[in-house]
Write a protein that holds these residues in place. Structure first.
Motif, PDB file in Angstrom:
ATOM      1  N   ALA A  56       0.829  -1.211   0.000  1.00 28.66           N
ATOM      2  CA  ALA A  56       0.000   0.000   0.000  1.00 28.66           C
ATOM      3  C   ALA A  56       0.862   1.258   0.000  1.00 28.66           C
ATOM      4  CB  ALA A  56      -0.926  -0.009   1.213  1.00 28.66           C
ATOM      5  N   ALA A  57       1.925   1.265   0.815  1.00 25.36           N
ATOM      6  CA  ALA A  57       2.818   2.425   0.833  1.00 25.36           C
ATOM      7  C   ALA A  57       3.539   2.581  -0.499  1.00 25.36           C
ATOM      8  CB  ALA A  57       3.837   2.265   1.970  1.00 25.36           C
ATOM      9  N   ALA A  58       3.955   1.463  -1.108  1.00 26.15           N
ATOM     10  CA  ALA A  58       4.637   1.540  -2.396  1.00 26.15           C
ATOM     11  C   ALA A  58       3.702   2.063  -3.480  1.00 26.15           C
ATOM     12  CB  ALA A  58       5.171   0.164  -2.777  1.00 26.15           C
ATOM     13  N   LEU A  59       2.460   1.597  -3.467  1.00 30.19           N
ATOM     14  CA  LEU A  59       1.499   2.075  -4.461  1.00 30.19           C
ATOM     15  C   LEU A  59       1.264   3.577  -4.317  1.00 30.19           C
ATOM     16  CD1 LEU A  59      -0.429   1.172  -6.717  1.00 30.19           C
ATOM     17  CD2 LEU A  59      -2.193   0.856  -4.962  1.00 30.19           C
ATOM     18  N   ALA A  60       1.249   4.048  -3.077  1.00 32.28           N
ATOM     19  CA  ALA A  60       1.054   5.489  -2.864  1.00 32.28           C
ATOM     20  C   ALA A  60       2.217   6.301  -3.420  1.00 32.28           C
ATOM     21  CB  ALA A  60       0.878   5.764  -1.366  1.00 32.28           C
ATOM     22  N   THR A  61       3.451   5.777  -3.324  1.00 30.55           N
ATOM     23  CA  THR A  61       4.603   6.526  -3.843  1.00 30.55           C
ATOM     24  C   THR A  61       4.553   6.669  -5.356  1.00 30.55           C
ATOM     25  OG1 THR A  61       5.978   4.538  -4.055  1.00 30.55           O
ATOM     26  CG2 THR A  61       6.028   5.699  -1.949  1.00 30.55           C
ATOM     27  N   PHE A  62       3.911   5.723  -6.034  1.00 33.02           N
ATOM     28  CA  PHE A  62       3.824   5.798  -7.491  1.00 33.02           C
ATOM     29  C   PHE A  62       2.638   6.642  -7.964  1.00 33.02           C
ATOM     30  CE2 PHE A  62       6.444   1.914  -7.282  1.00 33.02           C
ATOM     31  CZ  PHE A  62       7.376   2.190  -8.286  1.00 33.02           C
ATOM     32  N   THR A  63       1.518   6.568  -7.252  1.00 29.93           N
ATOM     33  CA  THR A  63       0.264   7.107  -7.799  1.00 29.93           C
ATOM     34  C   THR A  63      -0.176   8.431  -7.178  1.00 29.93           C
ATOM     35  OG1 THR A  63      -1.034   5.810  -6.196  1.00 29.93           O
ATOM     36  CG2 THR A  63      -0.545   4.783  -8.314  1.00 29.93           C
ATOM     37  N   TRP A  64       0.564   8.962  -6.204  1.00 27.70           N
ATOM     38  CA  TRP A  64       0.048  10.156  -5.538  1.00 27.70           C
ATOM     39  C   TRP A  64      -0.180  11.350  -6.470  1.00 27.70           C
ATOM     40  CZ3 TRP A  64       2.612  14.769  -5.516  1.00 27.70           C
ATOM     41  CH2 TRP A  64       3.987  14.751  -5.775  1.00 27.70           C
ATOM     42  N   PRO A  65       0.574  11.528  -7.579  1.00 26.21           N
ATOM     43  CA  PRO A  65       0.268  12.678  -8.443  1.00 26.21           C
ATOM     44  C   PRO A  65      -1.122  12.633  -9.072  1.00 26.21           C
ATOM     45  CG  PRO A  65       2.490  11.887  -8.878  1.00 26.21           C
ATOM     46  CD  PRO A  65       1.823  10.870  -8.013  1.00 26.21           C
ATOM     47  N   PHE A  66      -1.758  11.456  -9.117  1.00 30.57           N
ATOM     48  CA  PHE A  66      -3.111  11.392  -9.660  1.00 30.57           C
ATOM     49  C   PHE A  66      -4.140  11.987  -8.702  1.00 30.57           C
ATOM     50  CE2 PHE A  66      -1.372   7.724 -12.140  1.00 30.57           C
ATOM     51  CZ  PHE A  66      -1.591   8.261 -13.414  1.00 30.57           C
ATOM     52  N   PHE A  67      -3.792  12.051  -7.423  1.00 26.64           N
ATOM     53  CA  PHE A  67      -4.753  12.477  -6.414  1.00 26.64           C
ATOM     54  C   PHE A  67      -4.356  13.801  -5.746  1.00 26.64           C
ATOM     55  CE2 PHE A  67      -4.574   7.832  -6.624  1.00 26.64           C
ATOM     56  CZ  PHE A  67      -5.884   7.546  -6.984  1.00 26.64           C
ATOM     57  N   VAL A  68      -3.078  14.110  -5.757  1.00 30.56           N
ATOM     58  CA  VAL A  68      -2.590  15.362  -5.187  1.00 30.56           C
ATOM     59  C   VAL A  68      -1.869  16.121  -6.299  1.00 30.56           C
ATOM     60  CG1 VAL A  68      -1.113  16.430  -3.453  1.00 30.56           C
ATOM     61  CG2 VAL A  68      -2.331  14.301  -2.927  1.00 30.56           C
ATOM     62  N   PRO A 119      15.139  10.092  -1.755  1.00 30.08           N
ATOM     63  CA  PRO A 119      15.736   9.708  -0.463  1.00 30.08           C
ATOM     64  C   PRO A 119      14.701   9.362   0.598  1.00 30.08           C
ATOM     65  CG  PRO A 119      16.845  11.637  -1.358  1.00 30.08           C
ATOM     66  CD  PRO A 119      15.635  11.412  -2.197  1.00 30.08           C
ATOM     67  N   LEU A 120      13.569  10.075   0.586  1.00 31.47           N
ATOM     68  CA  LEU A 120      12.512   9.773   1.547  1.00 31.47           C
ATOM     69  C   LEU A 120      11.924   8.393   1.273  1.00 31.47           C
ATOM     70  CD1 LEU A 120      10.632  10.610   3.856  1.00 31.47           C
ATOM     71  CD2 LEU A 120       9.165  11.724   2.155  1.00 31.47           C
ATOM     72  N   VAL A 121      11.701   8.079   0.007  1.00 26.30           N
ATOM     73  CA  VAL A 121      11.174   6.758  -0.338  1.00 26.30           C
ATOM     74  C   VAL A 121      12.160   5.671   0.076  1.00 26.30           C
ATOM     75  CG1 VAL A 121      10.428   5.275  -2.245  1.00 26.30           C
ATOM     76  CG2 VAL A 121       9.800   7.693  -2.225  1.00 26.30           C
ATOM     77  N   PHE A 122      13.434   5.919  -0.151  1.00 24.68           N
ATOM     78  CA  PHE A 122      14.451   4.927   0.213  1.00 24.68           C
ATOM     79  C   PHE A 122      14.473   4.716   1.723  1.00 24.68           C
ATOM     80  CE2 PHE A 122      18.791   3.337   0.813  1.00 24.68           C
ATOM     81  CZ  PHE A 122      18.800   2.330  -0.141  1.00 24.68           C
ATOM     82  N   LEU A 123      14.313   5.787   2.488  1.00 25.93           N
ATOM     83  CA  LEU A 123      14.276   5.656   3.942  1.00 25.93           C
ATOM     84  C   LEU A 123      13.045   4.892   4.417  1.00 25.93           C
ATOM     85  CD1 LEU A 123      15.484   9.197   5.097  1.00 25.93           C
ATOM     86  CD2 LEU A 123      16.756   7.038   5.164  1.00 25.93           C
ATOM     87  N   VAL A 124      11.988   4.894   3.613  1.00 23.57           N
ATOM     88  CA  VAL A 124      10.798   4.114   3.951  1.00 23.57           C
ATOM     89  C   VAL A 124      10.984   2.652   3.555  1.00 23.57           C
ATOM     90  CG1 VAL A 124       8.337   3.821   3.453  1.00 23.57           C
ATOM     91  CG2 VAL A 124       9.271   6.110   3.808  1.00 23.57           C
ATOM     92  N   VAL A 125      11.661   2.410   2.428  1.00 24.75           N
ATOM     93  CA  VAL A 125      11.824   1.045   1.926  1.00 24.75           C
ATOM     94  C   VAL A 125      12.670   0.209   2.878  1.00 24.75           C
ATOM     95  CG1 VAL A 125      12.849  -0.347   0.078  1.00 24.75           C
ATOM     96  CG2 VAL A 125      11.476   1.663  -0.490  1.00 24.75           C
ATOM     97  N   LEU A 126      13.768   0.767   3.368  1.00 23.59           N
ATOM     98  CA  LEU A 126      14.673  -0.015   4.207  1.00 23.59           C
ATOM     99  C   LEU A 126      14.007  -0.543   5.481  1.00 23.59           C
ATOM    100  CD1 LEU A 126      18.083   1.861   3.861  1.00 23.59           C
ATOM    101  CD2 LEU A 126      17.326  -0.234   2.735  1.00 23.59           C
TER     102      LEU A 126
END
Length: 299
Positions: free
Chosen positions: A19-31, A45-52
């Motif tokens: 769910a978090a990964a999907l949000a990182t890809f699709t947020w420009p469609f909603f925001v 860098p923020l996404v990478f800090l979430v992935v680890l």
């Protein structure tokens, strides 16, 4: 059939991570997003800090539930290294990718949690090996993780040619899906705002989806994505039976899914007794002592 099962704790981590990964890809469609070429550079860098932490949480969930152990982690490292070595053989040439067929086969054998971890670690290791570290890396890791995850969720009853056909078909879909996700990573921020294929900030969802679909079809679907799909499917058909057999043999010998049990110690038998001097009522004489039961002896 996958060797490592999905425990409830692991399933929760995978759902939240997806769910978090999907949000990182699709947020420009909603925001509404600003179509600047450097927008993803600051976000990466923020996404990478979430992935680890997600990967660490997944490993801990697998360890605590018994779905993965030290032997499976060693296998994960070996397969990630093999994938990292295979990727430079094809990446960058007409969309040919040599990394996804092994990811699909390993996810099939070892399960969705293992496949998710292998996707991320493979892309990370190959980026270090080929100097491919950049703002795109965490998004590549997430997209590859989904490929391994999906392979582990395929129907377990398939065997033989049906299994190879299903894996090859899944490899084709995964190749196109990977290309679509990577297009979505940069599309809103890369082609400007004055074309018919450009992202429009604040536009209705269906309008931006239509623009993105046309952009993907024109730029990659019939080129890079098709090359990746053909490479993956052909590699699975040709090498799939042998690789599946080798991975399953390694899993059986390592006994990844064998439960660890502790048995109570068996009672030890009493040591055997020798001689008869310890028996009650015994009147046998002891050597070296005088007896007084004969007539004429003086006490």
């Amino acid at each position: 059939m996958s060797v490592l099962r999905v425990a409830p704790r692991t399933a929760v981590v995978l759902v939240l991570a997806s769910a978090a990964a999907l949000a990182t890809f699709t947020w420009p469609f909603f925001v509404p997003a600003h179509p600047e070429s450097t927008a993803r550079t600051g976000e990466a860098p923020l996404v990478f800090l979430v992935v680890l932490p997600v990967l660490v949480a997944l490993v801990l969930a697998e360890l605590s539930s018994g779905g993965i152990d030290s032997k499976a982690l060693a296998m994960l490292g070996v397969l990630a290294a093999v994938n990292a070595a295979l990727r430079p053989l094809g990446a960058g040439t007409a969309g040919i990718e040599t990394v996804f067929f092994l990811l699909v086969l390993a996810g099939r054998v070892f399960g969705p949690g293992f496949g998710f971890l292998l996707g991320s670690t493979s892309l990370f290791a190959s980026a270090l090996l080929t100097a491919g570290v950049g703002p795109w890396l965490p998004f590549q890791m997430l997209a590859a993780s989904w490929i391994g995850l999906g392979a582990g969720l395929l129907p377990a009853r398939l065997r033989g040619r049906a299994e190879i056909a299903a894996l090859a078909g899944y490899g084709v879909l995964a190749a196109y899906g990977y290309g679509l996700l990577m297009n979505l990573w940069f599309w809103p921020f890369s082609i400007g705002a004055d074309t018919q294929l450009s992202y429009v900030a604040g536009a209705p969802l269906l309008e931006n989806l239509h623009r993105f679909a046309v952009f993907t079809a024109v730029t990659s679907t019939f080129g890079w994505d098709t090359g990746r799909a053909i490479t993956t499917a052909v590699a699975i058909v040709l090498a799939g039976p042998a690789v599946l057999a080798a991975l399953r043999r390694a899993a059986r010998r390592a006994a990844f899914d064998a439960p660890v049990t502790f048995a109570a110690p068996e009672p030890q038998p009493d040591p055997p007794r020798t001689g008869g001097d310890d028996r009650a009522g015994s009147s046998r004489p002891v050597a070296g002592t005088a007896t007084t039961d004969r007539p004429g002896d003086v006490p």
